[in-house]
Design a protein around this motif. Structure first.
Motif, PDB file in Angstrom:
ATOM      1  N   ARG A   1      39.578  42.648  41.246  1.00 24.70           N
ATOM      2  CA  ARG A   1      40.841  42.030  40.813  1.00 24.70           C
ATOM      3  C   ARG A   1      41.282  42.707  39.527  1.00 24.70           C
ATOM      4  NH1 ARG A   1      39.621  35.504  41.716  1.00 24.70           N
ATOM      5  NH2 ARG A   1      38.698  35.784  43.781  1.00 24.70           N
TER       6      ARG A   1
ATOM      7  N   GLU B   1      42.404  42.311  36.401  1.00 27.67           N
ATOM      8  CA  GLU B   1      42.517  41.203  35.452  1.00 27.67           C
ATOM      9  C   GLU B   1      42.337  41.728  34.047  1.00 27.67           C
ATOM     10  OE1 GLU B   1      41.561  37.289  36.404  1.00 27.67           O
ATOM     11  OE2 GLU B   1      39.959  37.890  37.764  1.00 27.67           O
TER      12      GLU B   1
ATOM     13  N   TYR C   1      35.869  40.390  35.025  1.00 24.19           N
ATOM     14  CA  TYR C   1      35.832  41.836  35.210  1.00 24.19           C
ATOM     15  C   TYR C   1      36.803  42.239  36.316  1.00 24.19           C
ATOM     16  CZ  TYR C   1      31.560  40.847  32.730  1.00 24.19           C
ATOM     17  OH  TYR C   1      30.678  40.383  31.815  1.00 24.19           O
TER      18      TYR C   1
ATOM     19  N   PHE D   1      33.565  42.688  40.321  1.00 23.65           N
ATOM     20  CA  PHE D   1      32.530  41.690  40.048  1.00 23.65           C
ATOM     21  C   PHE D   1      31.854  41.323  41.354  1.00 23.65           C
ATOM     22  CE2 PHE D   1      35.005  38.021  41.606  1.00 23.65           C
ATOM     23  CZ  PHE D   1      36.299  38.545  41.584  1.00 23.65           C
TER      24      PHE D   1
ATOM     25  N   GLN E   1      30.376  38.608  44.056  1.00 23.96           N
ATOM     26  CA  GLN E   1      30.432  37.225  44.541  1.00 23.96           C
ATOM     27  C   GLN E   1      29.381  37.021  45.620  1.00 23.96           C
ATOM     28  OE1 GLN E   1      34.405  36.324  46.001  1.00 23.96           O
ATOM     29  NE2 GLN E   1      34.989  35.473  44.015  1.00 23.96           N
TER      30      GLN E   1
ATOM     31  N   ARG F   1      41.782  24.548  42.790  1.00 25.43           N
ATOM     32  CA  ARG F   1      41.552  25.897  43.301  1.00 25.43           C
ATOM     33  C   ARG F   1      42.854  26.689  43.331  1.00 25.43           C
ATOM     34  NH1 ARG F   1      38.122  27.064  41.559  1.00 25.43           N
ATOM     35  NH2 ARG F   1      37.774  28.869  42.871  1.00 25.43           N
TER      36      ARG F   1
ATOM     37  N   LEU G   1      43.657  29.038  45.398  1.00 25.46           N
ATOM     38  CA  LEU G   1      44.016  29.657  46.672  1.00 25.46           C
ATOM     39  C   LEU G   1      44.655  28.628  47.595  1.00 25.46           C
ATOM     40  CD1 LEU G   1      40.755  31.794  46.954  1.00 25.46           C
ATOM     41  CD2 LEU G   1      42.855  32.309  45.749  1.00 25.46           C
TER      42      LEU G   1
ATOM     43  N   THR H   1      33.738  28.435  34.956  1.00 29.38           N
ATOM     44  CA  THR H   1      33.566  28.129  36.373  1.00 29.38           C
ATOM     45  C   THR H   1      32.697  29.190  37.025  1.00 29.38           C
ATOM     46  OG1 THR H   1      35.675  27.008  36.465  1.00 29.38           O
ATOM     47  CG2 THR H   1      34.747  27.700  38.556  1.00 29.38           C
ATOM     48  N   ILE H   2      31.515  28.769  37.391  1.00 32.68           N
ATOM     49  CA  ILE H   2      30.568  29.718  37.972  1.00 32.68           C
ATOM     50  C   ILE H   2      30.802  29.820  39.468  1.00 32.68           C
ATOM     51  CG2 ILE H   2      28.107  30.078  38.412  1.00 32.68           C
ATOM     52  CD1 ILE H   2      27.595  28.917  35.678  1.00 32.68           C
ATOM     53  N   CYS H   3      31.244  28.732  40.048  1.00 30.57           N
ATOM     54  CA  CYS H   3      31.357  28.707  41.495  1.00 30.57           C
ATOM     55  C   CYS H   3      32.508  27.800  41.894  1.00 30.57           C
ATOM     56  CB  CYS H   3      30.040  28.151  42.037  1.00 30.57           C
ATOM     57  SG  CYS H   3      30.073  27.858  43.784  1.00 30.57           S
ATOM     58  N   GLY H   4      33.288  28.252  42.857  1.00 33.82           N
ATOM     59  CA  GLY H   4      34.379  27.425  43.337  1.00 33.82           C
ATOM     60  C   GLY H   4      34.358  27.390  44.856  1.00 33.82           C
TER      61      GLY H   4
ATOM     62  N   ALA I   1      32.519  30.438  46.790  1.00 34.75           N
ATOM     63  CA  ALA I   1      32.146  31.745  46.246  1.00 34.75           C
ATOM     64  C   ALA I   1      31.633  31.547  44.829  1.00 34.75           C
ATOM     65  CB  ALA I   1      33.342  32.689  46.251  1.00 34.75           C
ATOM     66  N   LEU I   2      30.570  32.248  44.527  1.00 36.12           N
ATOM     67  CA  LEU I   2      29.892  32.084  43.245  1.00 36.12           C
ATOM     68  C   LEU I   2      29.930  33.427  42.517  1.00 36.12           C
ATOM     69  CD1 LEU I   2      26.434  30.388  43.147  1.00 36.12           C
ATOM     70  CD2 LEU I   2      26.818  32.444  41.867  1.00 36.12           C
TER      71      LEU I   2
ATOM     72  N   GLU J   1      28.184  37.540  37.804  1.00 35.62           N
ATOM     73  CA  GLU J   1      28.183  37.866  36.365  1.00 35.62           C
ATOM     74  C   GLU J   1      28.156  36.596  35.535  1.00 35.62           C
ATOM     75  OE1 GLU J   1      30.037  39.308  38.572  1.00 35.62           O
ATOM     76  OE2 GLU J   1      29.786  41.477  38.327  1.00 35.62           O
ATOM     77  N   ARG J   2      28.978  35.631  35.930  1.00 35.64           N
ATOM     78  CA  ARG J   2      29.029  34.376  35.153  1.00 35.64           C
ATOM     79  C   ARG J   2      27.719  33.614  35.278  1.00 35.64           C
ATOM     80  NH1 ARG J   2      35.173  32.168  36.091  1.00 35.64           N
ATOM     81  NH2 ARG J   2      36.151  34.211  35.816  1.00 35.64           N
TER      82      ARG J   2
HETATM   83  P1  ATP Z   1      39.288  31.808  37.415  1.00 30.10           P
HETATM   84  O1  ATP Z   1      40.066  30.538  37.384  1.00 30.10           O
HETATM   85  O2  ATP Z   1      38.181  31.853  36.413  1.00 30.10           O
HETATM   86  O3  ATP Z   1      40.156  33.029  37.416  1.00 30.10           O
HETATM   87  P2  ATP Z   1      39.264  31.905  40.250  1.00 30.10           P
HETATM   88  O4  ATP Z   1      39.802  30.608  40.660  1.00 30.10           O
HETATM   89  O5  ATP Z   1      40.175  33.075  40.247  1.00 30.10           O
HETATM   90  O6  ATP Z   1      38.534  31.805  38.835  1.00 30.10           O
HETATM   91  P3  ATP Z   1      37.701  32.220  42.676  1.00 30.10           P
HETATM   92  O7  ATP Z   1      38.729  33.032  43.343  1.00 30.10           O
HETATM   93  O8  ATP Z   1      37.490  30.842  43.150  1.00 30.10           O
HETATM   94  O9  ATP Z   1      37.947  32.242  41.104  1.00 30.10           O
HETATM   95  O10 ATP Z   1      36.300  32.990  42.700  1.00 30.10           O
HETATM   96  C1  ATP Z   1      35.046  32.308  42.728  1.00 30.10           C
HETATM   97  C2  ATP Z   1      34.190  32.689  41.546  1.00 30.10           C
HETATM   98  O11 ATP Z   1      34.172  34.095  41.341  1.00 30.10           O
HETATM   99  C3  ATP Z   1      34.682  32.142  40.215  1.00 30.10           C
HETATM  100  O12 ATP Z   1      34.279  30.829  40.035  1.00 30.10           O
HETATM  101  C4  ATP Z   1      34.023  33.079  39.225  1.00 30.10           C
HETATM  102  O13 ATP Z   1      32.678  32.699  38.983  1.00 30.10           O
HETATM  103  C5  ATP Z   1      34.033  34.378  39.961  1.00 30.10           C
HETATM  104  N1  ATP Z   1      35.144  35.222  39.496  1.00 30.10           N
HETATM  105  C6  ATP Z   1      36.450  35.154  39.833  1.00 30.10           C
HETATM  106  N2  ATP Z   1      37.158  36.117  39.236  1.00 30.10           N
HETATM  107  C7  ATP Z   1      36.263  36.843  38.500  1.00 30.10           C
HETATM  108  C8  ATP Z   1      36.353  37.982  37.657  1.00 30.10           C
HETATM  109  N3  ATP Z   1      37.505  38.610  37.456  1.00 30.10           N
HETATM  110  N4  ATP Z   1      35.234  38.442  37.061  1.00 30.10           N
HETATM  111  C9  ATP Z   1      34.041  37.845  37.253  1.00 30.10           C
HETATM  112  N5  ATP Z   1      33.891  36.760  38.040  1.00 30.10           N
HETATM  113  C10 ATP Z   1      34.975  36.262  38.663  1.00 30.10           C
END
Ligand code: ATP
Ligand code: MG
Length: 418
Positions: free
Chosen positions: A112, A114, A121, A124, A126, A257, A259, A279-282, A304-305, A308-309
């Motif tokens: 991504r 970001e 990152y 990363f 998952q 969430r 998505l 948020t480690i896992c969603g 998805a977890l 790195e976090r």
């Molecule tokens: P955030 O709100 O922190 O951007 P997200 O809703 O975009 O998270 P998800 O798409 O649900 O995240 O991804 C599931 C998990 O993947 C997150 O909980 C997080 O631990 C990890 N994650 C998401 N984006 C990143 C990233 N850019 N770098 C590292 N880990 C990530």
């Protein structure tokens, strides 16, 4: 020219990479306990798959995807997450006609674009699970229980399971009306992104990380107050099961969430230590996704977890897995016995032992120095006596005790120590 890793990516070097291996191994082993089979899908897919499967209105699709045109002029994207590809494979291989439930896990790199921060990152890792074919709350409870065991077995404290239900296409429109009604007078207090989300994806405003937006949404209506009877029953039953399993949770209306395909249950595992990247896992239920991507309507639940976090959190709690890079034995040799020593190391390795010997043509003295540096548990010096009698003296480095044994005995001895 000096090359550096691209911004937002990183190198994981040994022995630190062992922490990654151990976490991945634990996840694999746990998935097996729950009958999740590993699925491996491509690193890139058609852009359209993510646009549909993740949702056009999401930040991921609008701002974060690595899109490229391949040499055939096709629009492709490096996967920003794992679920869309798994659903595509599930449909492409006709897995929906196999008996339900179908359960898959994956360990992938996701991409991504970001803003780089701690725990955030551009490439990363998952680890995730997807369960297809059950709309029962027991499927939600099962997948949550897998994560609960995972975090417990890693020894993690200070991690909280936070839950919400965002309803279904029957009851969500009424909720979104209510939410828009609440937010409308505060539109100019919201950040620019949330002003756009107000039309396209208003629920996302609830999980905006900007303080000003959080202040506005503090008193916002909760989707839990407008659930239809079916969603309410699903929610009540999930909570009853979690209580029954004695898995603690907190209800949090901000968990929505990012998505689009989620329905009913949404959850996060949030750490109190990693700050805004806590948020480690969603995860949650996405009963609408298989249908959206061209299949028959199929209930599904997954998560998805972020590895790195997770590792940051383990480090913060001083729980990083112990590294075991020390050889079981170092075989040092005098110059004329180097071949025998390295052949013996080869045999030990073939027998399953972590053995080291010199490959630099070092002097005996330099080998001993190196043996110390490797922190080998045992040391053997290969010389005339050893070569002639095939019996060796093995020195235990922790206390200097010497044991004499035949080479076959040594193999057995070291295997028992491992
Ligand atoms: P955030 O709100 O922190 O951007 P997200 O809703 O975009 O998270 P998800 O798409 O649900 O995240 O991804 C599931 C998990 O993947 C997150 O909980 C997080 O631990 C990890 N994650 C998401 N984006 C990143 C990233 N850019 N770098 C590292 N880990 C990530
Ligand atoms: Mg994100």
């Amino acid at each position: 020219m000096n090359y550096t890793a691209p911004r937002g990516t990183k190198d994981v070097l040994p022995p630190a990479s062992q922490a990654w291996q151990k976490v991945e191994m634990k996840f694999r082993e746990l998935c097996k306990r729950f009958s999740y089979g590993e699925i491996r899908t491509p690193t890139f897919e058609q852009t359209e798959l993510f646009a549909r499967g993740v949702g056009d209105a999401t930040d991921v699709v609008q701002k974060e995807m690595y899109n490229f045109e391949d040499k055939g002029g096709r629009a492709m994207t490096l996967r920003p997450e794992g679920t869309a590809g798994v659903v595509r494979a599930y449909l492409e291989h006709g897995l929906s006609s196999l008996p339900s439930p179908q359960k898959f896990f994956y360990i992938i790199s996701a991409f991504r674009y970001e803003k780089m921060q701690k725990g955030r990152y551009r490439e990363f890792e998952q680890m995730g699970c997807e369960c297809f074919g059950s709309g029962e709350p027991s499927a939600d409870a099962e997948i949550i229980s897998l994560l609960w065991i995972f975090f417990s077995e890693l020894g993690m404290a200070d991690i909280s399971l936070q839950l919400n239900s965002i309803g279904c296409p029957n009851c969500r429109p009424a909720y979104l009306d209510q939410l828009r009604g609440y937010l409308r007078p505060h539109l100019d207090e919201l950040c620019e992104d949330c002003q756009k989300r107000f039309e396209t994806n208003p629920m996302r405003i609830l999980d905006c990380k900007q303080e000003s937006c959080q202040a506005v949404t503090k008193e916002a209506p909760s989707p839990l107050d407008t659930l239809c009877p079916d969603c309410q029953a699903h929610w009540d039953e999930l909570l009853r099961l979690l209580d029954y399993y004695e898995i603690p949770y907190r209800i949090n209306k901000r968990i929505v969430r990012g998505l689009d395909y989620y329905t009913r249950t949404v959850f996060e595992f949030i750490s109190e230590n990693v700050g805004s990247q806590g948020t480690i896992c969603g995860g949650g239920r996405y009963d609408g996704l298989v249908d959206e991507l061209g299949g028959q309507p199929t209930p599904a639940v997954g998560f998805a977890l972020g590895v790195e976090r997770l590792l940051l959190e383990l480090e913060a709690q001083d729980l990083l897995p112990q590294l075991d890079h020390q050889p079981d034995i170092f075989i040092a040799s005098f110059p004329s016995y180097q071949d025998q020593a390295s052949a013996f190391a080869y045999r030990l390795r073939a027998a399953g032992i972590h053995a080291e010997s010199d490959i630099l043509g070092r002097s005996f003295k330099a080998q001993m120095k190196h043996a110390n540096r490797t922190q080998a548990r045992y040391l053997m010096v290969f010389g005339e006596e050893e070569a002639a009698r095939m019996i060796g003296k093995v020195k235990r480095m922790s206390d200097g005790e010497e044991l004499e044994m035949s080479f076959d005995e040594l193999v057995q001895f070291l295997l028992q120590q491992v």
